[in-house]
Design a protein around this motif. Structure first.
Motif, PDB file in Angstrom:
ATOM      1  N   PHE A   1     103.554  20.906  14.039  1.00  0.00           N
ATOM      2  CA  PHE A   1     102.764  22.018  14.569  1.00  0.00           C
ATOM      3  C   PHE A   1     103.577  23.294  14.781  1.00  0.00           C
ATOM      4  CE2 PHE A   1     100.261  18.341  15.835  1.00  0.00           C
ATOM      5  CZ  PHE A   1      98.954  18.758  15.642  1.00  0.00           C
ATOM      6  N   GLY A   2     104.901  23.164  14.854  1.00  0.00           N
ATOM      7  CA  GLY A   2     105.719  24.300  15.272  1.00  0.00           C
ATOM      8  C   GLY A   2     105.643  25.509  14.367  1.00  0.00           C
ATOM      9  N   ASP A   3     105.424  25.313  13.066  1.00  0.00           N
ATOM     10  CA  ASP A   3     105.404  26.440  12.130  1.00  0.00           C
ATOM     11  C   ASP A   3     104.027  27.051  11.943  1.00  0.00           C
ATOM     12  OD1 ASP A   3     108.111  26.209  11.686  1.00  0.00           O
ATOM     13  OD2 ASP A   3     107.889  24.874   9.960  1.00  0.00           O
ATOM     14  N   ILE A   4     103.004  26.505  12.599  1.00  0.00           N
ATOM     15  CA  ILE A   4     101.660  27.102  12.489  1.00  0.00           C
ATOM     16  C   ILE A   4     101.646  28.380  13.319  1.00  0.00           C
ATOM     17  CG2 ILE A   4      99.206  26.777  12.943  1.00  0.00           C
ATOM     18  CD1 ILE A   4      99.634  23.787  12.607  1.00  0.00           C
ATOM     19  N   PRO A   5     101.282  29.510  12.725  1.00  0.00           N
ATOM     20  CA  PRO A   5     101.364  30.770  13.466  1.00  0.00           C
ATOM     21  C   PRO A   5     100.363  30.841  14.621  1.00  0.00           C
ATOM     22  CG  PRO A   5     100.694  31.138  11.166  1.00  0.00           C
ATOM     23  CD  PRO A   5     100.843  29.677  11.344  1.00  0.00           C
ATOM     24  N   LYS A   6     100.773  31.514  15.641  1.00  0.00           N
ATOM     25  CA  LYS A   6      99.890  31.770  16.778  1.00  0.00           C
ATOM     26  C   LYS A   6      98.745  32.666  16.336  1.00  0.00           C
ATOM     27  CE  LYS A   6     100.094  33.400  21.582  1.00  0.00           C
ATOM     28  NZ  LYS A   6     101.006  33.885  22.649  1.00  0.00           N
ATOM     29  N   GLY A   7      97.549  32.387  16.806  1.00  0.00           N
ATOM     30  CA  GLY A   7      96.396  33.194  16.443  1.00  0.00           C
ATOM     31  C   GLY A   7      96.164  34.331  17.417  1.00  0.00           C
ATOM     32  N   ASP A   8      95.185  35.158  17.085  1.00  0.00           N
ATOM     33  CA  ASP A   8      94.782  36.207  18.023  1.00  0.00           C
ATOM     34  C   ASP A   8      94.174  35.564  19.267  1.00  0.00           C
ATOM     35  OD1 ASP A   8      95.534  38.194  16.230  1.00  0.00           O
ATOM     36  OD2 ASP A   8      93.536  38.277  15.295  1.00  0.00           O
ATOM     37  N   PRO A   9      94.198  36.263  20.401  1.00  0.00           N
ATOM     38  CA  PRO A   9      93.532  35.717  21.589  1.00  0.00           C
ATOM     39  C   PRO A   9      92.065  35.430  21.283  1.00  0.00           C
ATOM     40  CG  PRO A   9      94.868  37.629  22.169  1.00  0.00           C
ATOM     41  CD  PRO A   9      94.856  37.565  20.672  1.00  0.00           C
ATOM     42  N   VAL A  10      91.581  34.278  21.724  1.00  0.00           N
ATOM     43  CA  VAL A  10      90.201  33.905  21.423  1.00  0.00           C
ATOM     44  C   VAL A  10      89.252  34.711  22.308  1.00  0.00           C
ATOM     45  CG1 VAL A  10      90.849  31.589  20.691  1.00  0.00           C
ATOM     46  CG2 VAL A  10      90.246  32.003  23.080  1.00  0.00           C
ATOM     47  N   PRO A  11      88.016  34.936  21.855  1.00  0.00           N
ATOM     48  CA  PRO A  11      87.052  35.710  22.657  1.00  0.00           C
ATOM     49  C   PRO A  11      86.808  35.058  24.014  1.00  0.00           C
ATOM     50  CG  PRO A  11      86.266  35.431  20.402  1.00  0.00           C
ATOM     51  CD  PRO A  11      87.468  34.546  20.547  1.00  0.00           C
ATOM     52  N   ALA A  12      86.703  35.863  25.032  1.00  0.00           N
ATOM     53  CA  ALA A  12      86.457  35.356  26.386  1.00  0.00           C
ATOM     54  C   ALA A  12      84.954  35.208  26.616  1.00  0.00           C
ATOM     55  CB  ALA A  12      87.048  36.315  27.419  1.00  0.00           C
ATOM     56  N   ARG A  13      84.590  34.201  27.368  1.00  0.00           N
ATOM     57  CA  ARG A  13      83.191  34.034  27.741  1.00  0.00           C
ATOM     58  C   ARG A  13      82.795  35.063  28.788  1.00  0.00           C
ATOM     59  NH1 ARG A  13      83.808  27.508  28.317  1.00  0.00           N
ATOM     60  NH2 ARG A  13      83.586  26.990  26.114  1.00  0.00           N
ATOM     61  N   ASP A  14      81.540  35.443  28.764  1.00  0.00           N
ATOM     62  CA  ASP A  14      80.998  36.353  29.770  1.00  0.00           C
ATOM     63  C   ASP A  14      80.521  35.520  30.954  1.00  0.00           C
ATOM     64  OD1 ASP A  14      79.695  38.173  31.332  1.00  0.00           O
ATOM     65  OD2 ASP A  14      78.114  38.638  29.872  1.00  0.00           O
ATOM     66  N   PRO A  15      81.231  35.549  32.087  1.00  0.00           N
ATOM     67  CA  PRO A  15      80.842  34.694  33.217  1.00  0.00           C
ATOM     68  C   PRO A  15      79.407  34.915  33.670  1.00  0.00           C
ATOM     69  CG  PRO A  15      83.006  35.668  33.586  1.00  0.00           C
ATOM     70  CD  PRO A  15      82.426  36.357  32.381  1.00  0.00           C
ATOM     71  N   ALA A  16      78.887  36.123  33.472  1.00  0.00           N
ATOM     72  CA  ALA A  16      77.529  36.409  33.937  1.00  0.00           C
ATOM     73  C   ALA A  16      76.492  35.517  33.262  1.00  0.00           C
ATOM     74  CB  ALA A  16      77.192  37.877  33.675  1.00  0.00           C
ATOM     75  N   GLN A  17      76.830  34.945  32.119  1.00  0.00           N
ATOM     76  CA  GLN A  17      75.881  34.082  31.429  1.00  0.00           C
ATOM     77  C   GLN A  17      75.920  32.642  31.933  1.00  0.00           C
ATOM     78  OE1 GLN A  17      76.419  34.742  27.043  1.00  0.00           O
ATOM     79  NE2 GLN A  17      74.373  35.563  27.336  1.00  0.00           N
ATOM     80  N   PHE A  18      76.821  32.355  32.851  1.00  0.00           N
ATOM     81  CA  PHE A  18      76.983  30.964  33.267  1.00  0.00           C
ATOM     82  C   PHE A  18      76.844  30.761  34.770  1.00  0.00           C
ATOM     83  CE2 PHE A  18      79.229  31.554  29.294  1.00  0.00           C
ATOM     84  CZ  PHE A  18      78.751  30.496  28.536  1.00  0.00           C
ATOM     85  N   ILE A  19      76.590  31.832  35.499  1.00  0.00           N
ATOM     86  CA  ILE A  19      76.410  31.708  36.940  1.00  0.00           C
ATOM     87  C   ILE A  19      75.212  32.523  37.387  1.00  0.00           C
ATOM     88  CG2 ILE A  19      78.719  31.106  37.740  1.00  0.00           C
ATOM     89  CD1 ILE A  19      79.456  33.961  37.799  1.00  0.00           C
ATOM     90  N   HIS A  20      74.662  32.136  38.553  1.00  0.00           N
ATOM     91  CA  HIS A  20      73.500  32.824  39.130  1.00  0.00           C
ATOM     92  C   HIS A  20      72.361  32.899  38.135  1.00  0.00           C
ATOM     93  CE1 HIS A  20      76.065  33.635  42.450  1.00  0.00           C
ATOM     94  NE2 HIS A  20      76.759  34.582  41.882  1.00  0.00           N
ATOM     95  N   ALA A  21      72.016  31.755  37.580  1.00  0.00           N
ATOM     96  CA  ALA A  21      70.942  31.722  36.580  1.00  0.00           C
ATOM     97  C   ALA A  21      69.642  32.267  37.144  1.00  0.00           C
ATOM     98  CB  ALA A  21      70.738  30.289  36.081  1.00  0.00           C
ATOM     99  N   ASP A  22      69.360  32.048  38.443  1.00  0.00           N
ATOM    100  CA  ASP A  22      68.116  32.549  39.028  1.00  0.00           C
ATOM    101  C   ASP A  22      68.037  34.062  38.933  1.00  0.00           C
ATOM    102  OD1 ASP A  22      67.323  30.045  39.652  1.00  0.00           O
ATOM    103  OD2 ASP A  22      67.912  30.131  41.752  1.00  0.00           O
TER     104      ASP A  22
END
Length: 484
Positions: A255-276
């Protein structure tokens, strides 16, 4: 205890934890007399022994646990992507890609992958959830490096061949037909989820709709692969008869030679809390009851109350020791109600033949808010309205009537027993450690929670039920046969 059943998924591993994160904190109510759990020596669990963590320069997180009781090794690689990350109209991307990960690379064909594993007496599989996609292999101890080589190879070298994509599309569609479209209760559940979760990722099926599966393109799949299948979005877990230094050497080699990727997209917390709040109607009032008709054989009642998880506490800056205790107390409330044959639902409703079946569930792990759920099947000739009344009465009695010490003892011992059993097999250990690592929960918090559980008072348990299982917070669904 029963709330340990998070990691079933396709591995069928019944482990998981409560919140796993409660810190040492004196209870606000008077503690109960010492429980059975308090009398069990708090020696270090085998699960927590011989764990070694490392992070490669490319961001790959590594967890190695030496367990030399049997000459086998479980290898799991966890990617931090699941159905929660998929855009509208692209449902099932993560699951579809999981299927394609078993197809050709320039080095290994799809047939060779499985043949190599089985040739050495091993097995392999994968699963996709809302939060993660996990690949796993179990092999004899002298062959586990093969799993590392194969996983590293397909992290970056999968070939997206049109004929294989179309072939797997048909496989995924048939999987959906057999598991959901031809299963009336599964179809009803799929209609129930958007009712409680609204138009958020958690209200959509992990496998995707049939229309979504049909519309996914090669470009969609390639983009998903390039975005998420990078070392800095992966955790490698190895459990079994290994030497940590030797294992790390193998990991760096493959695994050591596999290049690091770009930062992955972050989730929008507003879609996962206070559903009401997020999904309230134009008038600010959310529907609380739904009737769903499918070709089911018997009616079913579902009750749901939105409840916090550890992650939602963190996302809303409410992460305190008091609130963590509250999650533990709510888990104990769940177990008092539905902890097997000795739970109150079983004793007071099922054994008295007032309902055919009833059980509750609450899980304080996972991303975003969760739900405290109750499902019940009425007795023949009894309406869902009557069944709902019986279930709610039992819940409300649990909020007010005394909780017997024996009920708590059963829960505490079951908790300890579940963790001991989790320490016995390499598959269970790897799954539990992978889940904790993926959710950024320190492994040592398990031991801390065992010390805290006996200090939670019956008042705390009842107050947690009163706070979160109120009529105002409740959603209900009646699942009815189509001809009713």
């Amino acid at each position: 205890m029963k709330t340990f059943n998070r990691l079933a998924l396709s591995l069928c591993v019944s482990l998981g934890l409560l919140s796993l994160t409660a810190c040492q904190h004196a209870p606000t109510a008077t503690p109960q007399a010492p429980t059975v759990l308090a009398t069990i020596p708090q020696q270090e669990l085998k699960l927590l022994a011989n764990i070694h963590e490392h992070t490669l320069d490319n961001g790959l997180q590594v967890v190695i646990k030496e367990d030399k009781r049997a000459p086998v090794v479980m290898t799991q690689i966890w990617y931090g992507v699941g159905a929660n990350d998929e855009p509208v109209g692209k449902g099932g991307l993560s699951h579809f890609l999981e299927h394609l990960m078993f197809k050709d690379t320039p080095k290994v064909s799809s047939d060779e992958f499985s043949r190599l594993i089985s040739h050495y007496g091993g097995s392999n599989n994968a699963y996709t959830s809302s939060d993660v996609t996990v690949y796993h292999e179990i092999l004899p101890a002298n062959r586990y490096a093969l799993a590392l080589e194969l996983e590293a190879n397909r992290m970056k070298n999968v070939l997206f061949k049109p004929e294989q994509i179309e072939s797997e599309r048909q496989v995924v569609q048939e999987e959906r037909r057999s598991r959901t479209d031809d299963n009336p209760m599964a179809k009803a559940w799929e209609r129930f989820l958007p009712f409680v979760y609204g138009d958020t990722p958690r209200g959509r099926p992990i496998i995707g709709s049939m229309a979504d599966i049909e519309s996914l393109t090669m470009d969609d799949l390639k983009h998903w692969y390039a975005t998420w299948y990078v070392p800095n979005n992966a955790t490698l877990v190895i459990v079994g008869d290994v030497d940590k230094d030797e294992a790390l050497t193998h990991i760096k080699k493959y695994f050591g030679d596999i290049p690091k990727g770009d930062p992955v997209p972050a989730r929008d917390p507003a879609q996962f809390i206070h559903a009401d709040d997020l999904n309230a109607g134009k008038g600010g009032v959310r529907e609380r009851h739904v009737v769903i008709k499918e070709a089911v054989q018997v009616p079913t009642l579902i009750l749901a109350w939105q409840a916090p998880t550890l992650s939602s506490l963190k996302l809303t800056n409410r992460h305190t020791a008091d609130n963590e205790r509250e999650l533990l107390a709510l888990g104990l409330f769940d177990d008092v109600l539905s902890g097997g044959a000795s739970g109150r639902f079983a004793k007071n409703l099922v054994k008295k033949e007032l309902v055919t079946s009833v059980h509750s569930s609450y899980d304080s792990t996972g991303y975003g808010d969760g739900f405290f759920m109750v499902m019940a099947t009425p007795k023949a000739g009894v309406s869902l309205d009557e069944t709902k009344h019986l279930v709610l009465d039992e819940i409300k009695r649990t909020m007010t009537d005394p909780i017997d010490q024996k009920e708590l003892d059963r829960s505490m011992v079951a908790t300890k027993t579940a963790l001991v059993f989790a320490s016995e097999g390499v598959s269970g250990q790897a799954s539990l450690l992978g889940m904790l690592k993926n959710e950024n929960i320190p492994f040592g918090k398990i031991q801390e929670e065992l010390a805290i559980l006996p200090t939670i008072s019956t008042d705390e348990i009842k107050n947690a039920g009163k706070k979160y299982l109120s009529d105002e917070r409740m959603y209900s669904a009646y699942i009815l046969p189509k001809d009713e």
